[in-house]
Motif scaffolding. Structure first.
Motif, short mmCIF file in Angstrom:
data_model
loop_
_atom_site.label_atom_id
_atom_site.label_comp_id
_atom_site.label_asym_id
_atom_site.label_seq_id
_atom_site.Cartn_x
_atom_site.Cartn_y
_atom_site.Cartn_z
N VAL A 1 44.78 28.58 50.20
CA VAL A 1 45.08 28.22 48.74
C VAL A 1 43.71 28.29 47.99
O VAL A 1 42.54 27.78 48.60
N PHE A 2 43.62 28.74 46.64
CA PHE A 2 42.36 28.50 46.01
C PHE A 2 42.75 28.39 44.54
O PHE A 2 44.04 28.52 44.00
N SER A 3 41.71 28.18 43.82
CA SER A 3 42.05 27.71 42.32
C SER A 3 41.28 28.53 41.34
O SER A 3 40.04 29.00 41.64
N ILE A 4 41.68 29.19 40.29
CA ILE A 4 41.33 30.11 39.55
C ILE A 4 40.06 29.14 38.49
O ILE A 4 39.30 29.73 37.71
N SER A 5 40.16 28.07 38.47
CA SER A 5 39.20 27.04 37.84
C SER A 5 37.65 27.46 38.26
O SER A 5 36.68 27.13 37.46
N PRO B 1 31.97 33.27 43.24
CA PRO B 1 32.22 32.47 44.61
C PRO B 1 33.56 31.51 44.29
O PRO B 1 33.65 30.81 43.41
N ILE B 2 34.64 31.86 45.18
CA ILE B 2 35.87 30.94 45.02
C ILE B 2 36.15 30.13 46.33
O ILE B 2 36.13 30.60 47.43
N ARG B 3 36.38 28.70 46.28
CA ARG B 3 36.47 28.01 47.18
C ARG B 3 38.02 28.33 47.92
O ARG B 3 39.06 28.29 46.78
N THR B 4 38.21 28.01 49.08
CA THR B 4 39.34 28.29 49.61
C THR B 4 39.57 27.25 50.70
O THR B 4 38.74 26.72 51.26
N SER B 5 40.90 26.60 50.90
CA SER B 5 41.41 25.84 52.13
C SER B 5 42.59 26.73 52.64
O SER B 5 43.70 27.14 52.16
N ASP C 1 37.96 24.90 55.48
CA ASP C 1 37.39 24.90 54.16
C ASP C 1 36.39 26.06 54.14
O ASP C 1 35.34 25.95 54.71
N ALA C 2 36.32 27.17 53.19
CA ALA C 2 35.47 28.16 52.95
C ALA C 2 35.17 28.70 51.82
O ALA C 2 36.29 28.50 50.88
N LEU D 1 36.95 39.83 49.42
CA LEU D 1 37.10 40.76 48.02
C LEU D 1 38.23 40.42 46.98
O LEU D 1 38.00 40.55 45.78
N PHE D 2 39.33 40.45 47.58
CA PHE D 2 40.63 40.34 46.82
C PHE D 2 40.48 39.18 46.08
O PHE D 2 41.00 39.11 44.81
N ILE D 3 40.26 38.07 46.65
CA ILE D 3 40.52 36.65 46.07
C ILE D 3 39.76 36.38 44.84
O ILE D 3 40.29 35.92 43.77
N PRO D 4 38.37 36.67 44.95
CA PRO D 4 37.48 36.52 43.29
C PRO D 4 38.53 37.48 42.42
O PRO D 4 38.40 37.11 41.21
#
Length: 276
Positions: free
Chosen positions: A130-134, A162-166, A181-182, A249-252
């Motif tokens: 899970v990640f957030s676009i904020s 940089p995107i926080r992920t859980s 958490d990464a 690379l995909f997530i951001p």
């Protein structure tokens, strides 16, 4: 007998005269009441008509700045849809097509929400990221390549927000859950912590009740405090499950893409509200 008849005749004549007078005075009285009520009825009808006119004119906004604002919103909307890849309705950017063709991860997201979920199965494990676009940073100064020690720009080094992920890993054969958490940035996952929950429902729970249940639990040490060899094995463990460089690379990229879609939707919704 003749006198009595004369008296009765006189009495009847007087009664007839009295009734005639009553009738003549009653008619003007009724006419007078109607005449007095007529102006009130006309005034009432006038007020009803005025209210109806007022309601019809206030059904649409009449602000003097509305038209100018609507035009600017449309100008911005047209620009974003024309100049941003994947922003126009019905279009999909190439990076997303390539990711979907791999068929590894499933993207779960809702329009209007800033949260995105990626899910996949690995053996008997269910993995959810899970990640957030904020977290998308719009500062232009952060969009340039990093500078090396000799002062030259390293254009070969990948750059991403940089995107926080859980990351949550569960198994049907276990009641527990592993939560990592990464930070996904520059083609790598930088783990911050790895927590173990004996009850997976507590790890996945949302809301105040779940937050309360997690209070006071021991989540394990910070990832950086682990022995280097343990850190390396955890990195291999995650990479084997597809939590690797390509996903980092995909997530951001996807966070930026969704943020742009939400912005275009916001422009459209606000313009529609202004116009009605």
């Amino acid at each position: 007998m003749s006198a009595l008849r004369q008296f009765k005749g006189l009495s009847n004549a007087l009664r007839t005269v009295s009734l005639a007078r009553s009738a003549s005075t009653a008619v003007p009285a009724r006419a007078s009441i109607a005449a007095r009520l007529a102006p009130r009825a006309a005034a009432s009808a006038s007020r009803v008509a005025a209210r109806a006119f007022s309601a019809s004119t206030s059904a649409r906004s009449e602000g003097s700045s509305d038209a100018a604002l609507s035009a600017k919103l449309q100008e911005e909307l047209t620009y974003e849809e024309t100049n941003t890849e994947g922003a126009a309705p019905g279009t999909t950017p190439e990076f997303l097509k390539a990711f979907q063709e791999q068929g590894i991860w499933t993207i779960v997201e809702t329009q209007g929400s800033d949260e995105v979920t990626l899910t996949r199965k690995f053996g008997n494990e269910q993995i959810k990221l899970v990640f957030s676009i904020s977290d998308v940073d719009q500062n232009q100064e952060d969009e340039f390549p990093t500078e090396e020690e000799d002062g030259e720009m390293n254009e070969d080094q990948p750059f991403s927000y940089p995107i926080r992920t859980s990351i949550t890993i569960t198994k049907p054969s276990s009641k527990g859950a592993l939560v990592i958490d990464a930070l996904a940035q520059d083609g790598a996952f930088l783990a911050d912590s790895i927590a173990y929950y004996s009850d997976a429902s507590v790890a996945n729970g949302a809301g105040a009740e779940a937050d309360w249940a997690r209070r006071g639990l021991y989540f394990g040490p910070q990832f950086a405090q682990l022995d280097v060899a343990v850190q390396e094995e955890f990195e291999r463990y995650l990479s084997e499950r597809g939590i690797d460089e390509s996903l980092a690379l995909f997530i951001p990229d996807y966070a930026e893409y969704k943020e742009q879609k939400e912005y275009v939707s916001w422009l459209s919704n606000v313009k529609t509200f202004i116009d009605v």
